[in-house]
Design an enzyme around this catalytic site. Structure first.
Site, mmCIF file in Angstrom:
data_model
loop_
_atom_site.group_PDB
_atom_site.id
_atom_site.type_symbol
_atom_site.label_atom_id
_atom_site.label_comp_id
_atom_site.label_asym_id
_atom_site.label_seq_id
_atom_site.Cartn_x
_atom_site.Cartn_y
_atom_site.Cartn_z
ATOM 1 N N GLN A 1 0.819 -1.212 0.000
ATOM 2 C CA GLN A 1 0.000 0.000 0.000
ATOM 3 C C GLN A 1 0.856 1.266 0.000
ATOM 4 O OE1 GLN A 1 -3.029 -1.556 3.241
ATOM 5 N NE2 GLN A 1 -3.950 0.090 2.060
ATOM 6 N N HIS A 2 0.195 2.366 -0.354
ATOM 7 C CA HIS A 2 0.670 3.746 -0.149
ATOM 8 C C HIS A 2 1.715 4.233 -1.148
ATOM 9 C CE1 HIS A 2 -1.353 3.066 3.619
ATOM 10 N NE2 HIS A 2 -0.379 2.352 4.139
ATOM 11 N N ASP B 1 -2.440 -4.847 0.344
ATOM 12 C CA ASP B 1 -1.953 -6.109 0.911
ATOM 13 C C ASP B 1 -2.692 -6.530 2.176
ATOM 14 O OD1 ASP B 1 -0.821 -4.064 2.424
ATOM 15 O OD2 ASP B 1 1.255 -4.693 2.105
#
Length: 473
Positions: A71-72, A225
């Site tokens: 992520q991110h 995830d």
């Protein structure tokens, strides 16, 4: 047999599972490593994915594919769809100052919690946009579209069409999409980057988003995830997933969106239409590594020692802030052994205090998730430390709920595969795979953990800050 494939594009590697769409049984698998670093050109992910697909025997016989990913990470694209600069990953902390700026500029933590569901920290995409605007203004000006690692890979698998898609779980980790309203916040993007950009369309959890290039398969929307892991584990409301690895993570499948102004709980979404409040701690498996080294034993020996001591370790407490701590926000704190006596300072008590201290920190995170409306009936324990019998049994006692330990598997990739099976037959929910809980182990509570937690609460603030570097000028 109808087959589907799930991808886990993590920080470290790309992994592919080819799975029976009806039962969830893994038929074959492949893997390829990613380069190290906190910024990586996305082309490396694509190359690794191609190698992992080949290692898994290809996709010619699969009907659907979905991608779960870290992520991110900020993937900035220009008007032509070319990558502007290497992606800044979740673990790149250069945007910590930007997080503080943005928190203040939007009106403080409460305003962020109410509007977005998260309070900015350096890992979130929105802070990386602000860093880009301030430190690489030419790159920021070139940026016409921003997406996340799993979005970019799905887009590439689809042949790079005009529209990029994402899902609600990954969008909720950006800092500019609200899990509460299900909408982007364009003013937050402008606040961070200085101008508007295209963002991925948020697809429904069971939607076919494209046909794959080079094969007879379709693509699901994919997921972040943590949401992929929850989907792969078959987690439902009342289930809390605790991961003890490089970091500690507490996530709950919840019917209620989190809005925590303290920032301890991130108000993420899951991959099914529910919510996935999350708490992260810095100190996790390393606490066990350090204690084993201190006592001169391996991890099996540490487990045996810990189980040989009574609950509460005869008053010995470890506050395990060896790396500082994120939850609670104590970046300069150090760890402390407290309650030492001549009689009680034994290897067994030190070992048990380490395991109990680790779990008490995670239990505080569990309390924070519960305070945001999540129901807690059982814990699903994953991560490297779940192999320890002491971690399993002491965890059940400290938390006061059953701890189920799933069989070893890549649950992010399995969750992506489950989503791929779902998009082939969208009928109200993901498939209920019969092989879902094969090989799991359960530990029920056998001792009251409340005295251990009460003792830890007395010790929690009794730490020293890490020493300042000596001035040698």
């Amino acid at each position: 047999m109808r087959l589907v494939a799930g991808v886990d594009s993590s920080t470290q590697s790309s992994k592919v599972l080819v799975v029976d769409a009806d039962t969830g049984a893994v038929v074959r698998r492949g893997r390829s490593a990613h380069p190290d670093g906190t910024e990586v050109h996305p082309d490396h992910w694509w190359s690794a994915l191609e190698r992992a697909i080949a290692d898994a025997g290809g996709l010619d016989d699969v009907a659907a594919v979905s991608v779960g990913g870290q992520q991110h990470g900020m993937v900035a694209l220009d008007e032509a769809g070319d990558v502007v600069r290497p992606a800044l990953l979740w673990n790149d902390t250069r945007s910590a100052g930007a997080a503080r700026e943005l928190t203040s500029e939007l009106g403080g933590p409460q305003a962020w919690a109410d509007r977005v569901g998260v309070v900015p920290v350096a890992s979130f995409t929105v802070t990386k946009l602000r860093w880009l605007a301030h430190h690489e203004p030419e790159s920021a000006e070139r940026t016409a579209r921003v997406c996340l690692p799993h979005d970019w890979l799905t887009w590439c698998l689809a042949g790079r069409p005009d529209v990029v898609t994402t899902d609600r779980s990954d969008a909720s980790g950006t800092g500019y999409w609200s899990a509460v309203t299900g909408e982007y916040l364009p003013d937050v993007i402008r606040l961070a980057l200085g101008h508007d950009v295209d963002v991925p369309r948020v697809a429904a959890p069971d939607e076919v988003v494209a046909s794959g290039v080079g094969g007879p398969w379709v693509l699901g929307p994919g997921c972040g995830d943590n949401a992929g892991s929850a989907l792969g584990l078959g987690a439902e409301p009342g289930d809390v997933i605790v991961s003890i690895g490089t970091s500690g993570v507490v996530t709950a499948v919840s019917e209620v969106a989190a809005r925590d102004p303290s920032g301890a709980v991130a108000g993420f979404a899951d991959a099914t239409g529910r919510f996935l409040p999350l708490v992260a701690t810095l100190n996790a498996a390393q606490v066990l590594d350090v204690t084993a080294r201190l006592l001169g034993v391996d991890h099996a020996g540490l487990s045996d020692l810990a189980l040989g001591a009574p609950p509460g370790a005869e008053g010995v407490v470890l506050v395990p802030y060896l790396l500082g701590e994120r939850t609670p926000d104590r970046p300069e704190a150090t760890g402390s052994f407290l309650g030492l006596t001549l009689a009680g300072t034994t290897p067994a008590n030190v070992a048990r205090a380490a395991v109990e201290g680790l779990w008490c920190g995670l239990a505080d995170g569990l309390d924070a998730v519960r305070a945001q409306g999540a129901e807690v009936r059982r814990v699903l324990l994953v991560g490297g430390a779940s192999a320890s019998r002491a971690v399993r049994e002491i965890g059940a006692d400290v938390l006061g709920v059953p701890v189920d330990v799933p069989a070893t598997e890549d649950y992010v990739a399995l969750g992506a595969a489950r989503q791929a099976a779902w998009v082939l037959a969208p009928r109200g929910g993901p498939p209920a795979w019969s092989s879902g809980s094969d090989g799991w182990t359960r530990c029920d509570p056998h001792a009251d953990g409340s005295p251990v937690r009460a003792r830890y609460a007395e010790a929690r603030e009794l730490t020293l800050d890490r020493p300042q570097a000596a001035d040698v000028s």
